[in-house]
Enzyme design. Structure first.
Site, PDB file in Angstrom:
ATOM      1  N   HIS A   1      -8.656   2.098  -1.330  1.00 50.32           N
ATOM      2  CA  HIS A   1      -8.954   1.762  -2.874  1.00 50.32           C
ATOM      3  C   HIS A   1      -9.102   0.204  -3.129  1.00 50.32           C
ATOM      4  O   HIS A   1      -8.183  -0.367  -2.833  1.00 50.32           O
ATOM      5  CB  HIS A   1      -7.913   2.310  -3.627  1.00 50.32           C
ATOM      6  CG  HIS A   1      -6.640   2.328  -3.382  1.00 50.32           C
ATOM      7  ND1 HIS A   1      -5.766   2.924  -2.287  1.00 50.32           N
ATOM      8  CD2 HIS A   1      -5.596   1.411  -4.006  1.00 50.32           C
ATOM      9  CE1 HIS A   1      -4.647   2.489  -2.215  1.00 50.32           C
ATOM     10  NE2 HIS A   1      -4.552   1.620  -3.168  1.00 50.32           N
TER      11      HIS A   1
ATOM     12  N   GLN B   1       0.776  -1.234   0.030  1.00 46.20           N
ATOM     13  CA  GLN B   1      -0.039   0.214  -0.045  1.00 46.20           C
ATOM     14  C   GLN B   1       0.846   1.285   0.112  1.00 46.20           C
ATOM     15  O   GLN B   1       1.540   1.435   0.969  1.00 46.20           O
ATOM     16  CB  GLN B   1      -0.912  -0.074   1.132  1.00 46.20           C
ATOM     17  CG  GLN B   1      -2.107   1.139   1.173  1.00 46.20           C
ATOM     18  CD  GLN B   1      -2.940   1.222   2.335  1.00 46.20           C
ATOM     19  OE1 GLN B   1      -2.903   0.294   3.192  1.00 46.20           O
ATOM     20  NE2 GLN B   1      -3.836   1.986   2.146  1.00 46.20           N
TER      21      GLN B   1
HETATM   22  P1  AMP Z   1      -1.295   0.773  -3.521  1.00 43.27           P
HETATM   23  O1  AMP Z   1       0.222   0.722  -3.998  1.00 43.27           O
HETATM   24  O2  AMP Z   1      -2.302  -0.301  -3.345  1.00 43.27           O
HETATM   25  O3  AMP Z   1      -1.393   1.970  -2.565  1.00 43.27           O
HETATM   26  O4  AMP Z   1      -2.150   1.541  -4.712  1.00 43.27           O
HETATM   27  C1  AMP Z   1      -1.788   2.788  -5.279  1.00 43.27           C
HETATM   28  C2  AMP Z   1      -2.105   2.815  -6.720  1.00 43.27           C
HETATM   29  O5  AMP Z   1      -2.389   4.115  -7.065  1.00 43.27           O
HETATM   30  C3  AMP Z   1      -0.928   2.390  -7.544  1.00 43.27           C
HETATM   31  O6  AMP Z   1      -1.304   1.371  -8.433  1.00 43.27           O
HETATM   32  C4  AMP Z   1      -0.569   3.703  -8.250  1.00 43.27           C
HETATM   33  O7  AMP Z   1      -0.257   3.232  -9.813  1.00 43.27           O
HETATM   34  C5  AMP Z   1      -1.769   4.415  -8.379  1.00 43.27           C
HETATM   35  N1  AMP Z   1      -1.624   5.823  -8.667  1.00 43.27           N
HETATM   36  C6  AMP Z   1      -0.734   6.821  -8.034  1.00 43.27           C
HETATM   37  N2  AMP Z   1      -0.992   7.937  -8.469  1.00 43.27           N
HETATM   38  C7  AMP Z   1      -2.030   7.802  -9.255  1.00 43.27           C
HETATM   39  C8  AMP Z   1      -2.632   8.957 -10.166  1.00 43.27           C
HETATM   40  N3  AMP Z   1      -2.423  10.327  -9.878  1.00 43.27           N
HETATM   41  N4  AMP Z   1      -3.580   8.511 -10.936  1.00 43.27           N
HETATM   42  C9  AMP Z   1      -4.039   7.256 -10.825  1.00 43.27           C
HETATM   43  N5  AMP Z   1      -3.537   6.231 -10.163  1.00 43.27           N
HETATM   44  C10 AMP Z   1      -2.482   6.733  -9.475  1.00 43.27           C
END
Ligand code: AMP
Ligand code: ZN
Length: 117
Positions: free
Chosen positions: A103, A97
């Site tokens: 999410h 995370q």
């Molecule tokens: P997690 O690592 O489970 O916290 O997931 C966070 C996710 O957010 C990752 O898969 C990133 O690629 C995605 N992410 C980060 N910044 C953005 C953004 N500006 N728009 C869309 N996705 C994003």
């Protein structure tokens, strides 16, 4: 207050429209947008508009909102005509995370391995 927007939260900024995102679906309580670094042909993130750090905190505080989030994943999978898909809630830095606004990752459109890495 639990659920209130956090100044330092990227996903709160997306909810507020202060950071751009490719939004695929919005409801009164949830927003879904394409992951900026997709790991599958379909890689959509579904978030509650309210800020909670992880899935358990959301479910404990607002169980109906947790249900909204899960129902939204099904609708997005249907829109992308996914017969099979994976829902992931990374919880804690050790599990990958990086954004501490709950999410659901919806991943689909390719074969999936088990166990996940
Ligand atoms: P997690 O690592 O489970 O916290 O997931 C966070 C996710 O957010 C990752 O898969 C990133 O690629 C995605 N992410 C980060 N910044 C953005 C953004 N500006 N728009 C869309 N996705 C994003
Ligand atoms: Zn947030």
């Amino acid at each position: 207050m639990p659920g209130e927007p956090q100044d330092d939260c990227l996903f709160c900024k997306i909810v507020e429209g202060h950071v751009p995102a490719t939004i695929v679906r919005e409801t009164e309580t949830t927003v879904a947008f394409r992951d900026i670094n997709p790991q599958a042909p379909t890689h959509v993130l579904v978030i509650p508009r309210a800020h909670y750090p992880n899935a358990a905190a959301l479910a404990a505080a607002e169980p109906a909102l947790a249900a909204d989030l899960l129902l939204a994943t099904q609708e997005i999978a249907d829109e992308d005509k996914l017969e099979s898909y994976r829902i992931v809630f990374n919880t804690g830095a050790g599990a990958g995370q990086t954004v501490f606004h709950v999410h659901a990752h919806i991943l689909g459109g390719r074969g999936m391995q088990w166990p996940p890495g």
